[in-house]
Design an enzyme around this catalytic site. Structure first.
Site, mmCIF file in Angstrom:
data_model
loop_
_atom_site.group_PDB
_atom_site.id
_atom_site.type_symbol
_atom_site.label_atom_id
_atom_site.label_comp_id
_atom_site.label_asym_id
_atom_site.label_seq_id
_atom_site.Cartn_x
_atom_site.Cartn_y
_atom_site.Cartn_z
ATOM 1 N N ALA A 17 0.833 -1.267 0.206
ATOM 2 C CA ALA A 17 -0.096 -0.162 -0.174
ATOM 3 C C ALA A 17 0.583 1.224 -0.030
ATOM 4 O O ALA A 17 0.379 2.194 -0.575
ATOM 5 C CB ALA A 17 -0.816 0.103 1.279
ATOM 6 N N ARG A 29 -1.468 0.258 7.667
ATOM 7 C CA ARG A 29 -1.060 0.170 8.933
ATOM 8 C C ARG A 29 -0.082 1.459 9.173
ATOM 9 O O ARG A 29 0.937 1.496 10.105
ATOM 10 C CB ARG A 29 -0.139 -0.989 8.922
ATOM 11 C CG ARG A 29 -1.110 -2.208 9.106
ATOM 12 C CD ARG A 29 -0.583 -3.680 9.049
ATOM 13 N NE ARG A 29 -1.398 -4.679 8.628
ATOM 14 C CZ ARG A 29 -1.997 -5.021 7.669
ATOM 15 N NH1 ARG A 29 -1.526 -4.391 6.566
ATOM 16 N NH2 ARG A 29 -2.585 -6.049 7.723
ATOM 17 N N GLN A 95 0.326 -6.425 -3.571
ATOM 18 C CA GLN A 95 -0.669 -6.690 -2.558
ATOM 19 C C GLN A 95 -2.051 -5.572 -2.889
ATOM 20 O O GLN A 95 -2.854 -5.697 -2.216
ATOM 21 C CB GLN A 95 -0.343 -6.461 -1.176
ATOM 22 C CG GLN A 95 0.956 -7.442 -0.727
ATOM 23 C CD GLN A 95 1.637 -7.218 0.717
ATOM 24 O OE1 GLN A 95 1.006 -7.397 1.482
ATOM 25 N NE2 GLN A 95 2.723 -6.319 0.516
ATOM 26 N N ASP A 98 -5.740 -1.643 -6.153
ATOM 27 C CA ASP A 98 -6.069 -0.149 -6.909
ATOM 28 C C ASP A 98 -5.851 -0.194 -8.305
ATOM 29 O O ASP A 98 -6.166 0.778 -8.857
ATOM 30 C CB ASP A 98 -5.443 1.122 -5.995
ATOM 31 C CG ASP A 98 -3.752 0.521 -6.113
ATOM 32 O OD1 ASP A 98 -3.199 0.291 -7.183
ATOM 33 O OD2 ASP A 98 -2.983 1.097 -5.141
ATOM 34 N N HIS A 115 -4.013 -9.869 -4.306
ATOM 35 C CA HIS A 115 -5.332 -9.419 -3.706
ATOM 36 C C HIS A 115 -6.197 -8.969 -4.338
ATOM 37 O O HIS A 115 -7.505 -8.718 -3.878
ATOM 38 C CB HIS A 115 -4.923 -8.611 -2.629
ATOM 39 C CG HIS A 115 -4.105 -8.981 -1.411
ATOM 40 N ND1 HIS A 115 -3.254 -8.188 -0.382
ATOM 41 C CD2 HIS A 115 -3.579 -10.523 -1.246
ATOM 42 C CE1 HIS A 115 -2.683 -9.207 0.278
ATOM 43 N NE2 HIS A 115 -2.522 -10.420 -0.031
ATOM 44 N N CYS A 123 -20.334 -12.172 -8.297
ATOM 45 C CA CYS A 123 -21.464 -12.898 -7.565
ATOM 46 C C CYS A 123 -20.762 -14.122 -7.121
ATOM 47 O O CYS A 123 -20.042 -14.757 -7.693
ATOM 48 C CB CYS A 123 -22.312 -13.050 -8.576
ATOM 49 S SG CYS A 123 -23.583 -14.021 -7.891
ATOM 50 N N CYS A 126 -23.168 -17.001 -9.257
ATOM 51 C CA CYS A 126 -23.269 -17.246 -10.692
ATOM 52 C C CYS A 126 -21.667 -16.767 -11.326
ATOM 53 O O CYS A 126 -21.297 -16.925 -12.462
ATOM 54 C CB CYS A 126 -24.380 -16.472 -11.340
ATOM 55 S SG CYS A 126 -24.187 -14.885 -11.431
ATOM 56 N N CYS A 146 -26.284 -9.144 -7.082
ATOM 57 C CA CYS A 146 -26.046 -9.659 -8.525
ATOM 58 C C CYS A 146 -27.183 -9.158 -9.347
ATOM 59 O O CYS A 146 -28.255 -9.449 -9.372
ATOM 60 C CB CYS A 146 -25.754 -11.118 -8.626
ATOM 61 S SG CYS A 146 -25.549 -11.684 -10.326
ATOM 62 N N SER A 188 4.509 -3.253 4.845
ATOM 63 C CA SER A 188 5.032 -3.553 6.143
ATOM 64 C C SER A 188 5.424 -4.687 6.396
ATOM 65 O O SER A 188 5.761 -5.242 7.456
ATOM 66 C CB SER A 188 3.642 -3.310 7.261
ATOM 67 O OG SER A 188 2.746 -3.967 7.016
HETATM 68 P P1 NAD Z 1 0.669 -1.702 4.937
HETATM 69 O O1 NAD Z 1 -0.314 -0.678 4.936
HETATM 70 O O2 NAD Z 1 0.596 -2.840 6.045
HETATM 71 O O3 NAD Z 1 1.967 -1.150 4.889
HETATM 72 C C1 NAD Z 1 2.457 0.047 4.213
HETATM 73 C C2 NAD Z 1 3.905 0.480 4.340
HETATM 74 O O4 NAD Z 1 4.398 1.419 3.577
HETATM 75 C C3 NAD Z 1 4.031 1.054 5.838
HETATM 76 O O5 NAD Z 1 5.219 0.228 6.512
HETATM 77 C C4 NAD Z 1 4.211 2.637 5.505
HETATM 78 O O6 NAD Z 1 5.104 3.123 6.466
HETATM 79 C C5 NAD Z 1 5.046 2.284 4.437
HETATM 80 N N1 NAD Z 1 4.805 3.561 3.316
HETATM 81 C C6 NAD Z 1 3.548 4.285 3.330
HETATM 82 N N2 NAD Z 1 3.711 5.312 2.269
HETATM 83 C C7 NAD Z 1 5.103 5.177 1.799
HETATM 84 C C8 NAD Z 1 5.685 5.857 0.766
HETATM 85 N N3 NAD Z 1 5.314 6.878 0.148
HETATM 86 N N4 NAD Z 1 6.795 5.268 0.647
HETATM 87 C C9 NAD Z 1 7.282 4.269 1.144
HETATM 88 N N5 NAD Z 1 6.837 3.429 1.813
HETATM 89 C C10 NAD Z 1 5.728 3.917 2.486
HETATM 90 O O7 NAD Z 1 0.404 -2.189 3.504
HETATM 91 P P2 NAD Z 1 0.701 -3.605 3.044
HETATM 92 O O8 NAD Z 1 1.952 -4.130 3.416
HETATM 93 O O9 NAD Z 1 0.584 -3.444 1.516
HETATM 94 O O10 NAD Z 1 -0.453 -4.514 3.597
HETATM 95 C C11 NAD Z 1 -1.113 -5.362 2.921
HETATM 96 C C12 NAD Z 1 -2.580 -5.082 2.737
HETATM 97 O O11 NAD Z 1 -3.009 -3.704 2.579
HETATM 98 C C13 NAD Z 1 -3.026 -5.607 1.590
HETATM 99 O O12 NAD Z 1 -3.749 -6.781 1.924
HETATM 100 C C14 NAD Z 1 -3.540 -4.776 0.537
HETATM 101 O O13 NAD Z 1 -4.486 -5.313 -0.230
HETATM 102 C C15 NAD Z 1 -3.976 -3.842 1.435
HETATM 103 N N6 NAD Z 1 -4.120 -2.409 1.027
HETATM 104 C C16 NAD Z 1 -4.177 -1.971 -0.384
HETATM 105 C C17 NAD Z 1 -4.287 -0.487 -0.531
HETATM 106 C C18 NAD Z 1 -4.180 -0.145 -2.096
HETATM 107 O O14 NAD Z 1 -4.549 -0.937 -3.040
HETATM 108 N N7 NAD Z 1 -3.409 0.758 -2.627
HETATM 109 C C19 NAD Z 1 -4.365 0.397 0.185
HETATM 110 C C20 NAD Z 1 -4.314 0.027 1.613
HETATM 111 C C21 NAD Z 1 -4.254 -1.425 1.997
HETATM 112 ZN ZN ZN Z 2 -25.252 -13.978 -9.754
#
Ligand code: NAD
Ligand code: ZN
Length: 245
Positions: A17, A29, A95, A98, A115, A123, A126, A146, A188
């Protein structure tokens, strides 16, 4: 050894993320992450089955916070997409849900969305897939079903309590097995099995390079840590490693 030198062989990438916060999407996080405002348990698969109306009302609020429809790829996504042109970049497992890697031009063959993708809903009965945008209004009132069979629909993402798609995970595992260096960016490294890709690569002897603003679960196993924002660090790092011309 410095991070760029470690990335001079075949590289597998895992993103989280943190790669998308510079596009305005909050992480889970980080200090202003989504889990400071929402309860992760609301988004478990079992909760959807038990009470679809409540699940979708909460999910619609979460999607509004993410603002995916407004988000555009940033320098980190574009740098990774450019590096994908190099045969030394084996693949990017993300992960993120988006779709910003795809939007930056990352070729399908080198992208594993571990993910899923939040742009769609599916759905459970179906399998019919619809765009989230088409059901967003209904979702906000909890009344989404659906369009084809009125069954329960699920965001087309992996919810807590669900397994990852075996084929998608297998592709990412293949890259982790074949790489000389594993680059983890903006994660993280606390969510499994995604974090396990980095562990598996490191246990085989691949170099582990972490780019993250704050400490991660695997910092003690890293060969190099770049404590910077992904958008600021990646273009220069990948260019120095010879992955971007
Ligand atoms: P996480 O939130 O656990 O960790 C994100 C990490 O990135 C943190 O340690 C944070 O300090 C660091 N961080 C934040 N901004 C940063 C930047 N600009 N440069 C460098 N580091 C930066 O995220 P994760 O480890 O991907 O956790 C996994 C879950 O979060 C997944 O299941 C995912 O699907 C979901 N998620 C996805 C999105 C998205 O699609 N953009 C957003 C939020 C959560
Ligand atoms: Zn359906």
């Amino acid at each position: 050894m410095d991070a760029a030198r470690l990335l001079e062989g075949r590289v597998a990438v895992l993103t989280g993320a943190g790669v998308s916060t510079e596009s305005g999407i909050p992480d889970f996080r980080g200090p202003s992450g989504v889990w400071t405002r929402f309860d992760p348990d609301e988004f478990r698969f079992e909760r959807l089955l038990a009470d679809p109306r409540r699940f979708w009302t909460m999910r619609a609020k979460l999607m509004a916070e993410f603002g995916l429809e407004r988000a555009r790829p940033n320098a980190a996504h574009f740098a990774l997409a450019a590096a994908a042109a190099s045969p030394r970049l084996l693949g990017v497992a993300t992960q993120n849900i988006d779709g910003l890697d795809r939007a930056a031009g990352m070729p399908e063959a080198k992208l594993a969305e571990l993910h899923g993708n939040a742009a769609n809903v599916r759905c459970l009965d179906c399998g019919f897939v619809e765009a989230y945008a088409d059901v967003a209004d209904a979702a906000a009132s909890g009344a989404v079903t659906c369009a084809r069979c009125a069954g329960i629909v699920k965001p087309d993402v992996v919810l807590f309590g669900e397994a990852l798609d075996a084929g998608v995970l297998a592709r990412a595992e293949g890259w982790a097995r074949a790489c000389d260096a594993f680059l983890a960016v903006g994660s993280s490294l606390s969510v499994w099995p995604a974090a396990g890709l980095a562990v598996a690569a490191a246990e085989r002897g691949a170099a582990l390079v972490i780019v993250n603003e704050s400490p991660t679960e695997l910092d003690t196993r890293a060969d190099a840590i770049v404590r910077k924002k992904a958008g600021a660090a990646l273009p220069a790092l990948l260019a120095e490693a010879g992955l971007i011309a």
